[in-house]
Design an enzyme around this catalytic site. Sequence first.
Site, PDB file in Angstrom:
ATOM      1  N   ASP A 235      31.373  51.448  15.138  1.00 20.04           N
ATOM      2  CA  ASP A 235      32.175  51.035  16.289  1.00 20.04           C
ATOM      3  C   ASP A 235      31.519  51.377  17.618  1.00 20.04           C
ATOM      4  OD1 ASP A 235      34.289  49.814  15.012  1.00 20.04           O
ATOM      5  OD2 ASP A 235      35.216  51.728  14.527  1.00 20.04           O
TER       6      ASP A 235
ATOM      7  N   HIS B 124      32.260  60.069  10.803  1.00 21.09           N
ATOM      8  CA  HIS B 124      32.642  59.176   9.715  1.00 21.09           C
ATOM      9  C   HIS B 124      32.995  60.012   8.503  1.00 21.09           C
ATOM     10  CE1 HIS B 124      32.548  55.826   6.922  1.00 21.09           C
ATOM     11  NE2 HIS B 124      32.615  55.034   7.979  1.00 21.09           N
TER      12      HIS B 124
END
Length: 380
Positions: free
Chosen positions: A317, A263
Site C-alpha cells: 500500500d 505486514h
Amino acid sequence: MTASACEYIPGLANVPAAQSSISYVDGKKGILEYRGFQIEDLAAKSTFLETTYLLIWGQLPSKQQLADFENEVRYHRRIKYRIRDMMKCFPETGHPMDALQTSAAALGLFYARRALNDPQYIREAVVRLIAKIPTMVAAFMQMRKGNDPIQPNDDLDYATNFLYMLTERIPEPLAARIFDVCLMLHAEHTINASTFSAMVTASTMTDPYAVIASAVGTLAGPLHGGANEEVIFMLQDIGSVENVRPYVENLIANKSKIMGFGHRVYKVKDPRATILQGLAERLFEQTGRDEYYDIAVELERVVEEKLGSKGIYANVDFYSGLVYRKLGIPTDLFTPIFAIARVAGWLAHWREQIGENRIFRPTQIYTGGHNHPYIPMRER
Ligand code: CMC
C-alpha cells in the site's frame, strides 16, 4: 477431524484455516507466487486478465483461451440500467467502497440463478464480476459529480478502458500498462482478512455476488485495503521532506502505526512494494517528480532505519497510492481499485472453496458468566 488443543490465538495468526494451491508467500525471503509463478515474472510479462485466468483456473491460458476470456469480459462490461438507477440514489458523499459493496451485492438480484456445480455458471459469474466491478466503480465516480456514467469502450483493453471510464480520456500506454501491473500485484495474497471473509461466505454455498460483497466490506478497513488512502493523507500531513524524521519519531513515541508499513507475513520488504517502487520511478520520470514522491522516499528511509530491525518495511500500500495519485485518480478510489484487482483472488478462493467445501464453523472460548437470575425491569 476436530482440533484437540483449544489454544486461543488472537487474529488467528499463523493458524492454518485452509489448504490452497492458489498462491504462496515466504515472508522471510520476500517471495510471492501465484500458482507457482513468481510475481516478478508475471509483473514483467503477463497482464491482469491473463493472471486472473491463471489464478482462477490454475494454469496459464493458451492464446485462444485468453482471447476468448478477454472477449467475454469485454462483452459483459456494461451494467444494467436498473443498477445504474439504483446507484444514482446513493449519496454522493458516501465512500466508494460502500457504493461498491452495495452494487456488487445487487448483482445477485439480477443474476439470481445459483448452480455452484455447473462449470458454465462459474465461468459466467467470474466473467460478470471481473467485467462489471470496474464499470461500477467508475460509474459511481461520475455520478457523484452529477455526470452520467461513461460507457465502456469496446476498443480498449481492460486497464485502458477503466482509466478511460474514470477520466473520459484515453491514457498514455505507459500509464495503462503501469495500472495493469498494479492490478496484477493486488490480485491475490493467500488468506488475508478479505479473502478469509470471502471463503467463510462461500462455505455457506451462497451466491458469488454475496461472496464478493462481503469481501469488499472487509477490504475497506484501514488496517487492510484502506491503508493506501491513509498513506496519501499521511504524506499530505508531513508536508515536506524536512518534516519526515520528527513525524516518524513522534508516531513511534506515541506507539502509533505508520501507514503503508508492516505486514503480518512479510518481515522483509514486500516484493510488491519493490515492483511498485520501480513503476513509480518510471512514471515520475516520465511525468515529473513531485514533493509527495520525495517525501515518500525519505519516509521509507527513516522508517527502515528506525523499525527495520523489528521486521517493519514498506508494504504494497505504500507505493500504490503514490502511483494512483500520479495517474490522477482520487484518493478515495484507491481501495475500490484494490478491490477490482482482488476480485480475481477472491473468485479463485471461491472456486477452490466450493470445490471441496466444509462450512466454516470455528469454536470460541466463552468468558462470560452463567446462570444469572433474570431481573424484572422495575428492579434494574
Ligand atoms: N508502524 C509502526 N509500528 C508498527 C507498524 C507500523 N506500520 N506495524 C507494526 N508495528 C509494530 C507494532 O506496534 C508492534 O510493536 P510492539 O511489538 O512493540 O507492540 C509490532 O510491530 C507488531 O505489530 P502488530 O500490529 O501486532 O502486527 P500485525 O501482524 O498484527 O499487523 C498490520 C500487521 C499490517 C495490521 C500492521 O503492520 C499495520 O497496522 N500496518 C499499518 C497499516 C497498513 O499499512 N496496512 C496494510 C497492510 S498490507 C496490505 C493489506 O493487507 O491490505
